[in-house]
Each structure stands twice: as structure tokens, then as C-alpha cells.
Design an enzyme around this catalytic site. Structure first.
Site, short mmCIF file in Angstrom:
data_model
loop_
_atom_site.label_atom_id
_atom_site.label_comp_id
_atom_site.label_asym_id
_atom_site.label_seq_id
_atom_site.Cartn_x
_atom_site.Cartn_y
_atom_site.Cartn_z
N GLY A 198 -6.83 4.36 16.94
CA GLY A 198 -6.00 4.06 18.10
C GLY A 198 -5.90 5.28 19.01
O GLY A 198 -6.85 6.04 19.16
N SER A 199 -4.72 5.47 19.58
CA SER A 199 -4.51 6.56 20.54
C SER A 199 -4.88 7.92 19.95
O SER A 199 -5.71 8.64 20.50
CB SER A 199 -3.05 6.57 20.99
OG SER A 199 -2.80 7.68 21.83
N SER A 259 -11.37 -2.30 16.60
CA SER A 259 -11.81 -0.96 16.95
C SER A 259 -13.15 -0.59 16.31
O SER A 259 -13.74 0.44 16.66
CB SER A 259 -10.75 0.06 16.50
OG SER A 259 -9.53 -0.15 17.16
N GLU A 315 5.06 2.58 9.93
CA GLU A 315 5.51 1.48 9.09
C GLU A 315 4.38 0.83 8.30
O GLU A 315 4.64 0.06 7.37
CB GLU A 315 6.24 0.42 9.94
CG GLU A 315 5.37 -0.32 10.92
CD GLU A 315 5.23 0.39 12.27
OE1 GLU A 315 4.72 -0.26 13.20
OE2 GLU A 315 5.62 1.57 12.38
N HIS A 340 2.43 13.02 11.56
CA HIS A 340 3.89 12.87 11.63
C HIS A 340 4.38 12.83 10.19
O HIS A 340 3.73 12.25 9.31
CB HIS A 340 4.25 11.58 12.37
CG HIS A 340 5.72 11.32 12.50
ND1 HIS A 340 6.65 12.31 12.69
CD2 HIS A 340 6.42 10.15 12.45
CE1 HIS A 340 7.86 11.77 12.77
NE2 HIS A 340 7.74 10.46 12.63
N GLU A 397 13.07 11.41 20.23
CA GLU A 397 12.75 10.05 20.68
C GLU A 397 13.99 9.23 20.95
O GLU A 397 14.09 8.54 21.98
CB GLU A 397 11.90 9.35 19.61
CG GLU A 397 10.49 9.90 19.45
CD GLU A 397 9.80 9.37 18.21
OE1 GLU A 397 8.60 9.63 18.06
OE2 GLU A 397 10.47 8.70 17.38
#
Length: 333
Positions: free
Chosen positions: A26-27, A53, A84, A108, A195
Site C-alpha cells: 500500500g502507501s 496489488s 488491526e 509503527h 493523531e
């Protein structure tokens, strides 16, 4: 004092001859995989069978395998899918592939810090977290620059976990800008707080509140949108470039004076008290437990809140006004 590392402190050689598995495309995943490959690393992308992808990664010249096969083939595994989804992926595809001496990496610290993933003691566990979105990580690398990264070591089974992490940070371009040493605890708790209290939750609530106050006072929705939402980027770009002082230097004296006298009326001691409560919920694990349980029951509250927010009038007005701004990139979602 914060400890910072740069390219001179990183030895890409410690990853030479090793295989890096980037789990997710992804990103962040696409940026990490492409940057590391172009830095001379051997990279394999791990995805689930049927992933949209898959062809995109192959078209970019990357080797693609299902996640378990990628993890089995790799010496250095970095998990770059949503928080998650990581625990289940780990149990099904990563844990069976872990062998002594391998390195498990994250961008993270959520799942390690809150005990959702507990790796065996014979593997390294590190974090390399770029402080920017994936497209920026990629763009800056291609421009010969980089996005600053955080590095943390949770387990050092081989005695060179930090060297491996620094090498990876250099491979994705982060060491060009600087790599800040931290801990999984500090990164996770400050990231969640930022956040919730400021970057997403705080700013979103502030903009909506300002919009509602102007509408209640009889002003046009379009004027309200421009003043409290559209121009936010202009201000944040100035802050990002040179801090609050540069922003205040760049705006009018009228705006600067309004900043000084009115800001403290909006952000009061009660606001700070609420922020302390948010931080406490993060530190004690209350927020993490709530979010984990929410996902276990198919996200009813999350989906309800998403629908409510999507229906806010500021979103409708914004869509109409942004359609007139030909310079803005189209949103694909």
C-alpha cells in the site's frame, strides 16, 4: 538529548546478500519495496492470494509471493499492513516462518507495545518508521533526498539489530534526512496522541466547529468552508516550512494579533485537561483495547461514526468547491 543517525552511521553492507520481505504494497509498502530495491537490496513483496496489488508490484519489477512464502524466504521481514490486520497475519503467515536470527520489523509499534504480537526471543524486533506518508517517502527518495525516520529496538537477538535497522532506514532513504532513536513505547503513545488530540481528531473537530459557528451566525457555507478548512493547508505549509514564528511572520499583523489574543480562548485549560485524559487512555491501553474489540465485532461503532462524519455539511460544500479547483489532484477512493 535525542540521538540522530545519518548515512555515515549506516552500513548497507549488513543487509547485502540478505532478502528483505516487505509485507503489504500500500502507501508505505510500495515506497519501502521500491526504494530498498533501488538501493541494491534483494526485495520480495508478500501479499495475500488474489491481492489487487499483486500485478502492480510485478509491473514495478518486484518479485511477489504470498506472505508466508515471502517470510520464509526472507532474513528481514517488515510488516506494512494496517494495525488491526497485523496480529492475524502474524499468526497465520509470519510466525511459522520465523527462524533464529531473523529480523522482524514494523513501521509503527502498536502491536508490539500492546502485546498483540509477541515474537519469539531468538529473533530481532525493530522499528523503522518514516515520518511521512508513503508517496512522500517514494518521491523524496527519487529526488535524491529522504523522509526522516524513527528507529527503535525491542529485541536484539543477534547483537546487531540496530545496525540492521539503520541499514534498512538508509535503504529506504531515511538516513539522508536523519534517523531519530526512540522506543516502541514512545513512538506508539506519541503517535496515537498526535493523531487523536491534534492532527486528525483535534483539527477535524476544530474546523467543523468553526464552520458550524459561522453557519449559525448566518454566513454563506462557501465562505465558511474557505475560511476554516480550505485555508488550513496554507497555514500548515508555513508552519511546516519554518515553525510558528515563520507562519506569523508570513501572515498579516491583524491575523497575528488575532492569533495571540483569541487562540487561548479556544484552546483553554479545559482543552489541555481533555488532552491529558486522551493521553492517559492511550498510556493505560484503554484506547488499544477498545479499538481491538471494535475490530473483533466487525466495527459497528467505527462504521456508524464514519457514516455520520461523511454526512457533515462541510463535506458536501467542500466537494462542490473542490470540483472547481482544477489544480487539485483527483481523489481516488
Amino acid at each position: 538529548m535525542a540521538i540522530m543517525y545519518y548515512e555515515k552511521d549506516c552500513d548497507l553492507g549488513v543487509l547485502k546478500g540478505k532478502t528483505i520481505a516487505v509485507i503489504g504494497y500500500g502507501s508505505q509498502g510500495h515506497a519501502h519495496a521500491l526504494n530498498a530495491k533501488e538501493s541494491g537490496m534483494k526485495v520480495v513483496v508478500g501479499l495475500y492470494e488474489g491481492s489487487k496489488s499483486w500485478k502492480r508490484a510485478e509491473a514495478a519489477g518486484l518479485e511477489v509471493k504470498v506472505a508466508r512464502e515471502a517470510a520464509e524466504a526472507a532474513d528481514f521481514i517488515i510488516i506494512l499492513i494496517n494495525d488491526e490486520k497485523q496480529a492475524r497475519l502474524y499468526q497465520e503467515s509470519i510466525k511459522p516462518a520465523l527462524k533464529p536470527g531473523k529480523t522482524l520489523a514494523f513501521a509503527h509499534g502498536f502491536n508490539i507495545h500492546f502485546g498483540q504480537i509477541i515474537p519469539p526471543p531468538e529473533v530481532n524486533v525493530v522499528m523503522i518508521a518514516p515520518k511521512g506518508p508513503g508517496h512522500t517517502v517514494r518521491e523524496q527518495y527519487q529526488a535524491g533526498a529522504g523522509v526522516p525516520c524513527l528507529i527503535a529496538v525491542h529485541q536484539d537477538a543477534t547483537g546487531n539489530a540496530k545496525r540492521l535497522g539503520l541499514a534498512y532506514a538508509a535503504a529506504i532513504g531515511g538516513a539522508r534526512a536523519g534517523v531519530l532513536e526512540t522506543t516502541f513505547k514512545e513512538e506508539t503513545e506519541t503517535d496515537l496522541f498526535g493523531e487523536q488530540a491534534v492532527l486528525c481528531g483535534g483539527v477535524s473537530a476544530l474546523m467543523k466547529c468553526g464552520y458550524e459557528v459561522l453557519i449559525e451566525a448566518g454566513y454563506q457555507p462557501e465562505s465558511a468552508y474557505f475560511e476554516v478548512m480550505h485555508e488550513m493547508k496554507l497555514i500548515i505549509d508555513l508552519v511546516n516550512r519554518g515553525g510558528l514564528s515563520f507562519m506569523r511572520y508570513s501572515i498579516s499583523d491583524t491575523a497575528e494579533y488575532g492569533d495571540y489574543v483569541s487562540g487561548p480562548k479556544v484552546i483553554t485549560e479545559d482543552t489541555k485537561k481533555a488532552m491529558r485524559g486522551i493521553l492517559k487512555d492511550i498510556q493505560t491501553g484503554k484506547f488499544a483495547r477498545e479499538w481491538i474489540l471494535e475490530n473483533q465485532v466487525n466495527r459497528p461503532n467505527f462504521n456508524r461514526l464514519r457514516a455520520i462524519e461523511a454526512a457533515h455539511p462541510i463535506e458536501q460544500v467542500g466537494r462542490e468547491l473542490r470540483s472547481m479547483m482544477s489544480w487539485l489532484p483527483k481523489v481516488d477512493r
